[in-house]
Motif scaffolding. Structure first.
Motif, PDB file in Angstrom:
ATOM      1  N   GLY A  61       0.799  -1.227   0.000  1.00 53.11           N
ATOM      2  CA  GLY A  61       0.000   0.000   0.000  1.00 53.11           C
ATOM      3  C   GLY A  61       0.829   1.272   0.000  1.00 53.11           C
ATOM      4  O   GLY A  61       0.304   2.379  -0.202  1.00 53.11           O
ATOM      5  N   ILE A  62       2.143   1.123   0.237  1.00 54.26           N
ATOM      6  CA  ILE A  62       2.964   2.324   0.452  1.00 54.26           C
ATOM      7  C   ILE A  62       3.030   3.245  -0.774  1.00 54.26           C
ATOM      8  O   ILE A  62       2.778   4.455  -0.641  1.00 54.26           O
ATOM      9  N   PRO A  63       3.335   2.728  -1.984  1.00 53.39           N
ATOM     10  CA  PRO A  63       3.453   3.670  -3.119  1.00 53.39           C
ATOM     11  C   PRO A  63       2.182   4.491  -3.388  1.00 53.39           C
ATOM     12  O   PRO A  63       2.267   5.724  -3.453  1.00 53.39           O
ATOM     13  N   PRO A  64       1.004   3.859  -3.508  1.00 59.34           N
ATOM     14  CA  PRO A  64      -0.174   4.705  -3.759  1.00 59.34           C
ATOM     15  C   PRO A  64      -0.496   5.615  -2.570  1.00 59.34           C
ATOM     16  O   PRO A  64      -0.955   6.748  -2.769  1.00 59.34           O
ATOM     17  N   ASP A 123      -4.940   0.320   0.665  1.00 58.93           N
ATOM     18  CA  ASP A 123      -4.235  -0.967   0.591  1.00 58.93           C
ATOM     19  C   ASP A 123      -4.274  -1.519  -0.837  1.00 58.93           C
ATOM     20  O   ASP A 123      -5.097  -1.102  -1.647  1.00 58.93           O
ATOM     21  N   ASP A 124      -3.371  -2.466  -1.111  1.00 61.51           N
ATOM     22  CA  ASP A 124      -3.324  -3.042  -2.453  1.00 61.51           C
ATOM     23  C   ASP A 124      -4.506  -3.963  -2.727  1.00 61.51           C
ATOM     24  O   ASP A 124      -5.112  -3.911  -3.794  1.00 61.51           O
ATOM     25  N   PHE A 125      -4.869  -4.813  -1.747  1.00 64.82           N
ATOM     26  CA  PHE A 125      -5.946  -5.786  -1.952  1.00 64.82           C
ATOM     27  C   PHE A 125      -6.970  -5.729  -0.826  1.00 64.82           C
ATOM     28  O   PHE A 125      -6.632  -5.423   0.321  1.00 64.82           O
ATOM     29  N   LEU A 126      -8.179  -6.109  -1.158  1.00 65.80           N
ATOM     30  CA  LEU A 126      -9.179  -6.414  -0.132  1.00 65.80           C
ATOM     31  C   LEU A 126      -9.671  -7.826  -0.420  1.00 65.80           C
ATOM     32  O   LEU A 126     -10.182  -8.101  -1.508  1.00 65.80           O
ATOM     33  N   GLY A 150      -9.522   3.096   0.566  1.00 64.48           N
ATOM     34  CA  GLY A 150      -9.213   3.061  -0.867  1.00 64.48           C
ATOM     35  C   GLY A 150      -8.470   1.777  -1.171  1.00 64.48           C
ATOM     36  O   GLY A 150      -7.401   1.512  -0.607  1.00 64.48           O
ATOM     37  N   ILE A 151      -9.038   0.950  -2.048  1.00 64.72           N
ATOM     38  CA  ILE A 151      -8.461  -0.361  -2.361  1.00 64.72           C
ATOM     39  C   ILE A 151      -8.091  -0.402  -3.843  1.00 64.72           C
ATOM     40  O   ILE A 151      -8.881   0.033  -4.688  1.00 64.72           O
ATOM     41  N   ILE A 152      -6.930  -0.940  -4.169  1.00 65.27           N
ATOM     42  CA  ILE A 152      -6.569  -1.040  -5.583  1.00 65.27           C
ATOM     43  C   ILE A 152      -7.326  -2.211  -6.229  1.00 65.27           C
ATOM     44  O   ILE A 152      -7.982  -2.047  -7.246  1.00 65.27           O
ATOM     45  N   ILE A 153      -7.222  -3.395  -5.620  1.00 60.04           N
ATOM     46  CA  ILE A 153      -7.878  -4.580  -6.197  1.00 60.04           C
ATOM     47  C   ILE A 153      -8.786  -5.219  -5.148  1.00 60.04           C
ATOM     48  O   ILE A 153      -8.308  -5.778  -4.160  1.00 60.04           O
ATOM     49  N   GLU A 154     -10.073  -5.078  -5.356  1.00 58.39           N
ATOM     50  CA  GLU A 154     -11.042  -5.692  -4.430  1.00 58.39           C
ATOM     51  C   GLU A 154     -11.493  -7.020  -4.996  1.00 58.39           C
ATOM     52  O   GLU A 154     -11.902  -7.105  -6.145  1.00 58.39           O
ATOM     53  N   LYS A 155     -11.407  -8.072  -4.182  1.00 62.43           N
ATOM     54  CA  LYS A 155     -11.969  -9.358  -4.599  1.00 62.43           C
ATOM     55  C   LYS A 155     -13.368  -9.400  -3.999  1.00 62.43           C
ATOM     56  O   LYS A 155     -13.541  -9.772  -2.824  1.00 62.43           O
ATOM     57  N   SER A 156     -14.337  -8.986  -4.801  1.00 62.34           N
ATOM     58  CA  SER A 156     -15.675  -8.753  -4.241  1.00 62.34           C
ATOM     59  C   SER A 156     -16.422 -10.038  -3.918  1.00 62.34           C
ATOM     60  O   SER A 156     -17.467 -10.002  -3.286  1.00 62.34           O
ATOM     61  N   TYR A 157     -15.848 -11.189  -4.308  1.00 58.79           N
ATOM     62  CA  TYR A 157     -16.492 -12.468  -3.973  1.00 58.79           C
ATOM     63  C   TYR A 157     -16.106 -12.926  -2.564  1.00 58.79           C
ATOM     64  O   TYR A 157     -16.621 -13.909  -2.065  1.00 58.79           O
ATOM     65  N   GLN A 158     -15.197 -12.185  -1.915  1.00 55.93           N
ATOM     66  CA  GLN A 158     -14.813 -12.546  -0.547  1.00 55.93           C
ATOM     67  C   GLN A 158     -15.471 -11.589   0.452  1.00 55.93           C
ATOM     68  O   GLN A 158     -16.161 -10.654   0.048  1.00 55.93           O
ATOM     69  N   ASP A 159     -15.248 -11.817   1.755  1.00 55.44           N
ATOM     70  CA  ASP A 159     -16.076 -11.143   2.761  1.00 55.44           C
ATOM     71  C   ASP A 159     -15.696  -9.694   3.094  1.00 55.44           C
ATOM     72  O   ASP A 159     -16.467  -8.982   3.731  1.00 55.44           O
ATOM     73  N   GLY A 160     -14.498  -9.258   2.677  1.00 61.80           N
ATOM     74  CA  GLY A 160     -14.008  -7.943   3.105  1.00 61.80           C
ATOM     75  C   GLY A 160     -14.941  -6.784   2.789  1.00 61.80           C
ATOM     76  O   GLY A 160     -15.171  -5.916   3.634  1.00 61.80           O
ATOM     77  N   ALA A 161     -15.490  -6.784   1.577  1.00 64.38           N
ATOM     78  CA  ALA A 161     -16.350  -5.661   1.166  1.00 64.38           C
ATOM     79  C   ALA A 161     -17.572  -5.564   2.075  1.00 64.38           C
ATOM     80  O   ALA A 161     -17.965  -4.463   2.483  1.00 64.38           O
TER      81      ALA A 161
END
Ligand code: 5GP
Length: 188
Positions: A61-64, A123-126, A150-161
């Motif tokens: 997550g550091i660069p963005p 972060d890079d992923f959720l 702010g998430i770069i790549i969200e895997k919306s099929y998992q529980d994080g969202a």
């Protein structure tokens, strides 16, 4: 963002489908132009939200986070996954790593959170939302506020969202992966 989708579909990144390999553009070799485009999209989305600090987790997550903080004119708080040698006075939360299937103590020195801070977590992923819950806990321990994610790549099929939605916290994802199917990605 089409340029990011194209990269994610490339042979080097998209492998067995569930864990994307992002070290050629995100967390080892960093594509600064892409990171800046991502930071600009986050900036446009959150520019009217009152944010005093961007918070991220080492290292993806550091660069963005850096580029976004520059646009917002604020500092970045980098939460550590390793022990804090310089301070016993820490806020900490145990987080289960999605990629390594191990646990680590996410932490930061207490002096780096002020009660009136309003944080935007980048972060890079959720995936399952474990990193998010750890960040949220640390901010709560510091009696500050988490106002956006702010998430770069969200895997919306998992529980994080769902976990973030339940907390009523504003979230913006650059791309959402709905499904990995037939050696390709269904965006959603
Ligand atoms: P969560 O805590 O939401 O379950 O997972 C998010 C964290 O796991 C991110 O901080 C990221 O480091 C890592 N992660 C999740 N999915 C992937 C992936 O597909 N590739 C990589 N490289 N890291 C991932």
């Amino acid at each position: 963002m089409d340029s990011l989708k194209e990269i994610l579909l490339s042979e080097d990144v998209f492998r067995d489908g569930n864990i994307l390999k992002v070290d050629t553009f995100l967390n080892q070799n960093v594509d600064i132009k892409l990171m800046n485009d991502i930071a600009t999209e986050f900036y446009e989305y959150f520019k009217n939200t009152k944010i005093t600090k961007v918070v991220t987790i080492e290292s993806g997550g550091i660069p963005p986070a850096m580029l976004l903080a520059q646009k917002l004119g604020c500092d970045v708080l980098i939460l550590k996954k390793s022990a804090n040698f310089f301070s016993d006075e820490i806020y900490g939360s145990t987080v289960k790593s999605y990629t390594k299937n191990t646990e680590y103590l996410l932490n930061c020195a207490k002096e780096n959170i002020n009660k009136d801070d309003k944080f935007l977590f980048v972060d890079d992923f959720l995936a399952n939302g474990q990193a998010f819950l750890g960040v949220q806990s640390i901010i709560e321990q510091g009696e500050a506020e988490l106002v956006g994610v702010g998430i770069i790549i969200e895997k919306s099929y998992q529980d994080g969202a769902k976990i973030i939605d339940k907390c009523n916290i504003e979230k913006h994802s650059i791309v959402k992966v709905k499904e990995f199917k037939d050696n390709s990605i269904i965006w959603g």
